[in-house]
Design a protein around this motif. Structure first.
Motif, PDB file in Angstrom:
ATOM      1  N   PHE A   1       0.833  -1.206   0.000  1.00 62.39           N
ATOM      2  CA  PHE A   1       0.000   0.000   0.000  1.00 62.39           C
ATOM      3  C   PHE A   1       0.870   1.259   0.000  1.00 62.39           C
ATOM      4  O   PHE A   1       0.651   2.172  -0.792  1.00 62.39           O
ATOM      5  N   SER A   2       1.864   1.293   0.875  1.00 61.79           N
ATOM      6  CA  SER A   2       2.732   2.473   0.981  1.00 61.79           C
ATOM      7  C   SER A   2       3.471   2.748  -0.322  1.00 61.79           C
ATOM      8  O   SER A   2       3.539   3.893  -0.786  1.00 61.79           O
ATOM      9  N   LYS A   3       4.021   1.717  -0.928  1.00 62.94           N
ATOM     10  CA  LYS A   3       4.751   1.885  -2.193  1.00 62.94           C
ATOM     11  C   LYS A   3       3.818   2.309  -3.319  1.00 62.94           C
ATOM     12  O   LYS A   3       4.156   3.177  -4.131  1.00 62.94           O
ATOM     13  N   THR A   4       2.643   1.703  -3.375  1.00 65.51           N
ATOM     14  CA  THR A   4       1.679   2.033  -4.424  1.00 65.51           C
ATOM     15  C   THR A   4       1.204   3.471  -4.288  1.00 65.51           C
ATOM     16  O   THR A   4       1.149   4.217  -5.271  1.00 65.51           O
ATOM     17  N   MET A   5       0.882   3.891  -3.064  1.00 60.90           N
ATOM     18  CA  MET A   5       0.405   5.258  -2.858  1.00 60.90           C
ATOM     19  C   MET A   5       1.501   6.270  -3.171  1.00 60.90           C
ATOM     20  O   MET A   5       1.222   7.342  -3.737  1.00 60.90           O
ATOM     21  N   ALA A   6       2.744   5.962  -2.848  1.00 59.88           N
ATOM     22  CA  ALA A   6       3.857   6.860  -3.191  1.00 59.88           C
ATOM     23  C   ALA A   6       3.980   6.999  -4.702  1.00 59.88           C
ATOM     24  O   ALA A   6       4.208   8.099  -5.220  1.00 59.88           O
ATOM     25  N   THR A   7       3.788   5.904  -5.417  1.00 55.02           N
ATOM     26  CA  THR A   7       3.842   5.943  -6.880  1.00 55.02           C
ATOM     27  C   THR A   7       2.714   6.800  -7.438  1.00 55.02           C
ATOM     28  O   THR A   7       2.940   7.663  -8.288  1.00 55.02           O
ATOM     29  N   TRP A   8       1.480   6.574  -6.963  1.00 53.01           N
ATOM     30  CA  TRP A   8       0.349   7.363  -7.458  1.00 53.01           C
ATOM     31  C   TRP A   8       0.563   8.847  -7.168  1.00 53.01           C
ATOM     32  O   TRP A   8       0.256   9.697  -7.997  1.00 53.01           O
ATOM     33  N   ARG A   9       1.083   9.138  -5.997  1.00 54.40           N
ATOM     34  CA  ARG A   9       1.323  10.546  -5.642  1.00 54.40           C
ATOM     35  C   ARG A   9       2.364  11.157  -6.574  1.00 54.40           C
ATOM     36  O   ARG A   9       2.209  12.285  -7.042  1.00 54.40           O
ATOM     37  N   ASP A  10       3.437  10.422  -6.872  1.00 53.58           N
ATOM     38  CA  ASP A  10       4.467  10.917  -7.791  1.00 53.58           C
ATOM     39  C   ASP A  10       3.892  11.152  -9.188  1.00 53.58           C
ATOM     40  O   ASP A  10       4.208  12.138  -9.840  1.00 53.58           O
ATOM     41  N   VAL A  11       3.064  10.227  -9.646  1.00 59.64           N
ATOM     42  CA  VAL A  11       2.507  10.315 -10.995  1.00 59.64           C
ATOM     43  C   VAL A  11       1.472  11.438 -11.098  1.00 59.64           C
ATOM     44  O   VAL A  11       1.480  12.218 -12.043  1.00 59.64           O
ATOM     45  N   LEU A  12       0.598  11.527 -10.110  1.00 61.07           N
ATOM     46  CA  LEU A  12      -0.517  12.475 -10.189  1.00 61.07           C
ATOM     47  C   LEU A  12      -0.174  13.863  -9.673  1.00 61.07           C
ATOM     48  O   LEU A  12      -0.804  14.831 -10.063  1.00 61.07           O
ATOM     49  N   GLY A  13       0.786  13.960  -8.766  1.00 62.62           N
ATOM     50  CA  GLY A  13       1.166  15.249  -8.205  1.00 62.62           C
ATOM     51  C   GLY A  13       0.505  15.517  -6.871  1.00 62.62           C
ATOM     52  O   GLY A  13      -0.598  15.037  -6.595  1.00 62.62           O
ATOM     53  N   ASP A  14       1.180  16.294  -6.051  1.00 61.08           N
ATOM     54  CA  ASP A  14       0.701  16.578  -4.693  1.00 61.08           C
ATOM     55  C   ASP A  14      -0.605  17.353  -4.663  1.00 61.08           C
ATOM     56  O   ASP A  14      -1.352  17.279  -3.688  1.00 61.08           O
ATOM     57  N   ASP A  15      -0.904  18.117  -5.718  1.00 63.93           N
ATOM     58  CA  ASP A  15      -2.121  18.923  -5.707  1.00 63.93           C
ATOM     59  C   ASP A  15      -3.392  18.077  -5.849  1.00 63.93           C
ATOM     60  O   ASP A  15      -4.496  18.577  -5.705  1.00 63.93           O
ATOM     61  N   GLN A  16      -3.247  16.793  -6.110  1.00 64.69           N
ATOM     62  CA  GLN A  16      -4.398  15.895  -6.250  1.00 64.69           C
ATOM     63  C   GLN A  16      -4.723  15.151  -4.958  1.00 64.69           C
ATOM     64  O   GLN A  16      -5.610  14.309  -4.939  1.00 64.69           O
ATOM     65  N   TRP A  17      -4.010  15.489  -3.875  1.00 67.42           N
ATOM     66  CA  TRP A  17      -4.111  14.733  -2.634  1.00 67.42           C
ATOM     67  C   TRP A  17      -4.392  15.624  -1.436  1.00 67.42           C
ATOM     68  O   TRP A  17      -3.941  16.756  -1.372  1.00 67.42           O
ATOM     69  N   LEU A  18      -5.086  15.060  -0.484  1.00 67.65           N
ATOM     70  CA  LEU A  18      -5.189  15.641   0.851  1.00 67.65           C
ATOM     71  C   LEU A  18      -4.917  14.491   1.809  1.00 67.65           C
ATOM     72  O   LEU A  18      -5.593  13.461   1.768  1.00 67.65           O
ATOM     73  N   THR A  19      -3.904  14.647   2.628  1.00 60.76           N
ATOM     74  CA  THR A  19      -3.568  13.613   3.609  1.00 60.76           C
ATOM     75  C   THR A  19      -3.972  14.112   4.989  1.00 60.76           C
ATOM     76  O   THR A  19      -3.642  15.235   5.371  1.00 60.76           O
ATOM     77  N   VAL A  20      -4.709  13.276   5.707  1.00 59.87           N
ATOM     78  CA  VAL A  20      -5.220  13.620   7.028  1.00 59.87           C
ATOM     79  C   VAL A  20      -4.836  12.504   7.987  1.00 59.87           C
ATOM     80  O   VAL A  20      -4.937  11.325   7.644  1.00 59.87           O
ATOM     81  N   ARG A  21      -4.397  12.875   9.171  1.00 55.29           N
ATOM     82  CA  ARG A  21      -4.106  11.862  10.200  1.00 55.29           C
ATOM     83  C   ARG A  21      -5.404  11.443  10.876  1.00 55.29           C
ATOM     84  O   ARG A  21      -6.188  12.270  11.320  1.00 55.29           O
ATOM     85  N   TYR A  22      -5.636  10.147  10.956  1.00 53.63           N
ATOM     86  CA  TYR A  22      -6.842   9.595  11.573  1.00 53.63           C
ATOM     87  C   TYR A  22      -6.987  10.077  13.013  1.00 53.63           C
ATOM     88  O   TYR A  22      -8.071  10.484  13.436  1.00 53.63           O
ATOM     89  N   GLU A  23      -5.884  10.037  13.751  1.00 57.01           N
ATOM     90  CA  GLU A  23      -5.938  10.411  15.159  1.00 57.01           C
ATOM     91  C   GLU A  23      -6.332  11.894  15.317  1.00 57.01           C
ATOM     92  O   GLU A  23      -7.121  12.235  16.200  1.00 57.01           O
ATOM     93  N   GLN A  24      -5.826  12.738  14.449  1.00 59.34           N
ATOM     94  CA  GLN A  24      -6.175  14.163  14.485  1.00 59.34           C
ATOM     95  C   GLN A  24      -7.636  14.372  14.091  1.00 59.34           C
ATOM     96  O   GLN A  24      -8.350  15.161  14.701  1.00 59.34           O
ATOM     97  N   LEU A  25      -8.064  13.640  13.082  1.00 60.50           N
ATOM     98  CA  LEU A  25      -9.440  13.767  12.603  1.00 60.50           C
ATOM     99  C   LEU A  25     -10.439  13.341  13.669  1.00 60.50           C
ATOM    100  O   LEU A  25     -11.481  13.987  13.847  1.00 60.50           O
ATOM    101  N   THR A  26     -10.146  12.276  14.396  1.00 62.71           N
ATOM    102  CA  THR A  26     -11.099  11.813  15.419  1.00 62.71           C
ATOM    103  C   THR A  26     -11.082  12.696  16.658  1.00 62.71           C
ATOM    104  O   THR A  26     -12.081  12.799  17.352  1.00 62.71           O
ATOM    105  N   ARG A  27      -9.954  13.356  16.918  1.00 62.94           N
ATOM    106  CA  ARG A  27      -9.906  14.274  18.067  1.00 62.94           C
ATOM    107  C   ARG A  27     -10.538  15.627  17.744  1.00 62.94           C
ATOM    108  O   ARG A  27     -11.215  16.211  18.575  1.00 62.94           O
ATOM    109  N   PHE A  28     -10.271  16.134  16.550  1.00 69.84           N
ATOM    110  CA  PHE A  28     -10.724  17.462  16.135  1.00 69.84           C
ATOM    111  C   PHE A  28     -11.342  17.364  14.727  1.00 69.84           C
ATOM    112  O   PHE A  28     -10.702  17.731  13.753  1.00 69.84           O
ATOM    113  N   PRO A  29     -12.586  16.896  14.622  1.00 68.57           N
ATOM    114  CA  PRO A  29     -13.179  16.656  13.314  1.00 68.57           C
ATOM    115  C   PRO A  29     -13.343  17.915  12.443  1.00 68.57           C
ATOM    116  O   PRO A  29     -13.490  17.824  11.245  1.00 68.57           O
ATOM    117  N   GLU A  30     -13.353  19.071  13.027  1.00 68.74           N
ATOM    118  CA  GLU A  30     -13.511  20.311  12.245  1.00 68.74           C
ATOM    119  C   GLU A  30     -12.246  20.529  11.502  1.00 68.74           C
ATOM    120  O   GLU A  30     -12.022  21.163  10.604  1.00 68.74           O
TER     121      GLU A  30
END
Length: 128
Positions: free
Chosen positions: A99-128
């Protein structure tokens, strides 16, 4: 570019055929909603196809602590429709590496502007 256009058309046609089969007939006046959220566990394998079908789509990746994820995967039995089942810890580790290698590849191919990365722990503590 031509193959992308024909591939996108094919994906859309197949998707429409499946929707029509599901709803039991032709979908007249059907419009896609502005936002579609699909949390299917195996979507990470299909990011290129999703981007071809929906070029404006953004990928939201929710990252979670590896040990918490492994523990959750280990104790959960998924429906067979997901093609998943209970996994051994070594299998979970190898899937995480893939999963990690595949996602790194997709990110490289598509570019960072196509992604939003959110930490699960942060999202569950502060959903806003």
């Amino acid at each position: 570019l031509k193959w992308r256009t024909s591939l996108a058309y094919t994906y859309r046609r197949v998707a429409m055929e499946e929707l029509e089969a599901y709803f039991g007939g032709p979908l007249r006046n059907f419009t896609l909603p502005r936002y579609v959220i699909d949390k299917t566990l195996s979507n990470w394998l299909h990011i290129p196809q999703i981007k071809i079908m929906f070029p404006q789509a953004k990928v939201i990746l929710v990252e979670r602590d590896l040990l918490d994820t492994a523990a959750s995967q280990f104790v959960t039995t998924y429906p067979t429709s997901e093609g998943l089942q209970k996994f051994s810890l070594p299998h979970i580790a190898s899937m995480f590496e893939l999963f990690s290698k595949t996602m790194a590849t997709w990110r490289d191919v598509l570019g960072d502007d196509q992604w939003l990365t959110v930490r699960y722990e942060q999202l569950t503590r502060f959903p806003e």
